[in-house]
Design an enzyme around this catalytic site. Structure first.
Site, PDB file in Angstrom:
ATOM      1  N   PRO A   2       0.830  -1.209   0.000  1.00 28.17           N
ATOM      2  CA  PRO A   2       0.000   0.000   0.000  1.00 28.17           C
ATOM      3  C   PRO A   2       0.861   1.256   0.000  1.00 28.17           C
ATOM      4  CG  PRO A   2      -0.152  -1.147   2.122  1.00 28.17           C
ATOM      5  CD  PRO A   2       0.701  -1.987   1.228  1.00 28.17           C
ATOM      6  N   GLU A   3       0.464   2.221  -0.779  1.00 30.83           N
ATOM      7  CA  GLU A   3       1.162   3.497  -0.801  1.00 30.83           C
ATOM      8  C   GLU A   3       0.305   4.525  -0.059  1.00 30.83           C
ATOM      9  OE1 GLU A   3       3.086   4.568  -4.396  1.00 30.83           O
ATOM     10  OE2 GLU A   3       3.534   2.513  -4.945  1.00 30.83           O
ATOM     11  N   LYS A  59       3.333   6.801   5.504  1.00 29.15           N
ATOM     12  CA  LYS A  59       2.596   5.547   5.418  1.00 29.15           C
ATOM     13  C   LYS A  59       2.371   4.924   6.793  1.00 29.15           C
ATOM     14  CE  LYS A  59       4.931   3.585   1.887  1.00 29.15           C
ATOM     15  NZ  LYS A  59       5.107   2.593   0.811  1.00 29.15           N
ATOM     16  N   ARG A 266      14.233  -1.059  -9.410  1.00 26.46           N
ATOM     17  CA  ARG A 266      12.784  -1.026  -9.610  1.00 26.46           C
ATOM     18  C   ARG A 266      12.477  -0.529 -11.016  1.00 26.46           C
ATOM     19  NH1 ARG A 266       9.766   1.094  -4.399  1.00 26.46           N
ATOM     20  NH2 ARG A 266       8.267  -0.356  -5.265  1.00 26.46           N
TER      21      ARG A 266
END
Ligand code: ZN
Length: 276
Positions: A2-3, A59, A266
């Protein structure tokens, strides 16, 4: 993972479900979830306390208690909360349980085992290592064009990696970084310090545009009475990405094929024609 938009969604859902409730007792079933406290101490710091505010910083979900403590929760890969009745069984991978006086309980489940919890004195909350170095919240006044210009000019890193650094810009994860750069017309390979003038304004604006889009989408998720913030791990799939995960597909602006490159291990997606 989750961001920020998804964590915002879970925070809001949690607020609706457990704000103002008194924790009668707590049980830490997987000690490594809260490595800074022994299970007995963890329970002791929560027992009898009422949850008086539930907010988000970066977060991290912050549950402020009326006993001077704040519980910091990081969902990491797969953490989720369930609100259960006495008749419900605990789900598999239940790592912490918070019992309320009326018999309901909040269960933290984490299939991937990366979630983290920490209890700190509320007075020292913003000095804790998890929060002290975080950049300003993206929707706060502190996150201004001037702020962004100032930190950009002092960084020699490529802009994609710069955006992922939570001490520089808070809340932009891997997906949102590609999208933000596309919308801003900035090449992900450009050095942070070489971005100037109007491009900084665009970048600043688009960090907010992309995050708002995602936050608005999470609001369309139908709430689940049991799993708090359910649907959140699918929120990304609700988004129609412009470039993210679209290698070889047409750029929405110029129809050139979207490229994918590796940056800092990434994937980054971008349009070589639209982003300079
Ligand atoms: Zn293009």
């Amino acid at each position: 993972m989750p961001e920020l938009p998804e964590v915002e969604h879970v925070t809001n859902a949690l607020r609706g479900a457990v704000l103002g409730r008194a924790i009668e007792n707590a049980s830490l079933l997987r000690p490594r979830l809260a490595p800074d406290s022994k299970p007995a101490a963890f329970a002791k710091k929560l027992a009898g306390a009422t949850i008086q505010s539930i907010t988000r910083r970066g977060k991290h979900i912050l549950l402020e208690l009326d006993n001077g403590n704040t519980l910091i929760v990081h969902l990491r890969m797969s953490g989720r909360f369930h609100l259960l009745n006495p008749d419900d069984e605990d789900p598999k991978f239940s790592h912490a349980i918070f019992y309320f006086a009326d018999g309901e309980r909040l269960v933290f489940q984490d299939q991937r085992h990366f979630g983290l919890m920490k209890i700190v004195k509320t007075k020292q909350l913003h000095e804790t290592k998890e929060l002290s170095k975080l950049a300003p919240e993206p929707f706060s006044d502190e996150f201004s064009v001037e702020y962004l210009a100032d930190i950009l000019k002092r960084s020699n890193r490529v802009i994609k990696e710069f955006l992922l650094d939570q001490t520089k810009v808070c809340g932009v994860g891997n997906i949102y970084a590609s999208e933000t750069l596309f919308l801003s017309g900035i090449s992900p390979r450009k050095r942070a310090k070489s971005i100037r003038g109007k491009s900084i304004e665009k970048l600043h604006q688009n960090v907010r545009v992309i995050l708002s889009e995602a936050i608005d989408l999470t609001k369309t998720i139908v709430p689940d009475p049991v799993i708090i913030g359910e649907g959140v791990y699918g929120a990304g799939s609700l988004m129609r990405w412009r470039v993210y995960d679209r290698e070889g597909k047409e750029c929405p602006e110029c129809s050139s094929p979207i490229k994918r490159i590796r940056q800092g291990a990434r994937s980054t997606y971008f349009c070589a024609k639209c982003q300079r």
